[in-house]
Design a protein around this motif. Sequence first.
Motif, PDB file in Angstrom:
ATOM      1  N   VAL A   1       0.831  -1.197   0.000  1.00 45.02           N
ATOM      2  CA  VAL A   1       0.000   0.000   0.000  1.00 45.02           C
ATOM      3  C   VAL A   1       0.868   1.250   0.000  1.00 45.02           C
ATOM      4  O   VAL A   1       1.874   1.314   0.712  1.00 45.02           O
ATOM      5  CB  VAL A   1      -0.929   0.004   1.246  1.00 45.02           C
ATOM      6  N   TYR A   2       0.468   2.233  -0.809  1.00 43.47           N
ATOM      7  CA  TYR A   2       1.204   3.495  -0.818  1.00 43.47           C
ATOM      8  C   TYR A   2       0.278   4.677  -1.065  1.00 43.47           C
ATOM      9  O   TYR A   2      -0.830   4.532  -1.572  1.00 43.47           O
ATOM     10  CB  TYR A   2       2.341   3.477  -1.849  1.00 43.47           C
ATOM     11  N   CYS A   3       0.757   5.855  -0.654  1.00 32.71           N
ATOM     12  CA  CYS A   3       0.098   7.122  -0.935  1.00 32.71           C
ATOM     13  C   CYS A   3       1.192   8.102  -1.338  1.00 32.71           C
ATOM     14  O   CYS A   3       2.250   7.692  -1.807  1.00 32.71           O
ATOM     15  CB  CYS A   3      -0.716   7.605   0.263  1.00 32.71           C
ATOM     16  N   LYS A   4       0.976   9.385  -1.135  1.00 29.11           N
ATOM     17  CA  LYS A   4       1.991  10.357  -1.545  1.00 29.11           C
ATOM     18  C   LYS A   4       3.199  10.344  -0.615  1.00 29.11           C
ATOM     19  O   LYS A   4       4.337  10.325  -1.059  1.00 29.11           O
ATOM     20  CB  LYS A   4       1.379  11.758  -1.610  1.00 29.11           C
ATOM     21  N   ALA A   5       2.952  10.354   0.709  1.00 26.26           N
ATOM     22  CA  ALA A   5       4.049  10.485   1.663  1.00 26.26           C
ATOM     23  C   ALA A   5       4.151   9.335   2.672  1.00 26.26           C
ATOM     24  O   ALA A   5       5.149   9.213   3.357  1.00 26.26           O
ATOM     25  CB  ALA A   5       3.919  11.807   2.414  1.00 26.26           C
TER      26      ALA A   5
ATOM     27  N   MET B   1       6.176   9.978  -3.452  1.00 26.91           N
ATOM     28  CA  MET B   1       7.054  11.116  -3.751  1.00 26.91           C
ATOM     29  C   MET B   1       8.532  10.753  -3.592  1.00 26.91           C
ATOM     30  O   MET B   1       9.393  11.432  -4.128  1.00 26.91           O
ATOM     31  CB  MET B   1       6.691  12.345  -2.915  1.00 26.91           C
ATOM     32  N   ASN B   2       8.829   9.661  -2.878  1.00 28.01           N
ATOM     33  CA  ASN B   2      10.211   9.196  -2.738  1.00 28.01           C
ATOM     34  C   ASN B   2      10.492   7.932  -3.549  1.00 28.01           C
ATOM     35  O   ASN B   2      11.548   7.327  -3.410  1.00 28.01           O
ATOM     36  CB  ASN B   2      10.536   8.937  -1.263  1.00 28.01           C
ATOM     37  N   TRP B   3       9.528   7.533  -4.379  1.00 30.12           N
ATOM     38  CA  TRP B   3       9.641   6.300  -5.159  1.00 30.12           C
ATOM     39  C   TRP B   3      10.612   6.500  -6.318  1.00 30.12           C
ATOM     40  O   TRP B   3      10.470   7.416  -7.116  1.00 30.12           O
ATOM     41  CB  TRP B   3       8.264   5.915  -5.681  1.00 30.12           C
ATOM     42  N   HIS B   4      11.613   5.616  -6.414  1.00 30.83           N
ATOM     43  CA  HIS B   4      12.589   5.703  -7.501  1.00 30.83           C
ATOM     44  C   HIS B   4      12.415   4.562  -8.499  1.00 30.83           C
ATOM     45  O   HIS B   4      13.188   4.464  -9.451  1.00 30.83           O
ATOM     46  CB  HIS B   4      14.013   5.709  -6.939  1.00 30.83           C
ATOM     47  N   GLY B   5      11.429   3.714  -8.259  1.00 30.38           N
ATOM     48  CA  GLY B   5      11.190   2.590  -9.170  1.00 30.38           C
ATOM     49  C   GLY B   5      10.414   3.041 -10.394  1.00 30.38           C
ATOM     50  O   GLY B   5      10.236   4.232 -10.662  1.00 30.38           O
TER      51      GLY B   5
END
Length: 103
Positions: free
Chosen positions: A63-67, A94-98
Motif C-alpha cells: 500500500v502506498y500514498c503520496k508520503a 514522492m520518494n519512489w525511484h522505481g
Amino acid sequence: MNLSQQDWASQLEADPNAVILDVRTEDEFNDGYIPGALNIDIYKGQGFIYEVDQLDKSKNYYVYCKAGARSDQACQVMNQLGFEHTFNLLGGFMNWHGEKALP
C-alpha cells in the motif's frame, strides 16, 4: 507493517501473491503511479472501506500514498477488516525511484 522503499520494492518483486494498492485521490493517481496498482481513494471514507472489503483477503497488499501517512492509515483499516498482510511504503510515492506509469 512499515517497510523502507528498498525493502518494499524487493519484497514486492519476490511476492507472487502481491497486490499493489494506491490509496491516493484519482487526480494524484492520474499524475503517475506504480505499474499494476489498484487505486482506491482513502478519502472516500465509508466508500473506501466498502471497496477494500471486497478485495481478496488472502493476498498480500503493498500500500502506498503520496508520503506514507494515508497508506499507514489504510493498512490499519485493512487489518481491522481481516487483512493479515499489509505493507506500507514509508516515504510514499514522492520518494519512489522505481518504475512509474501514467494512465
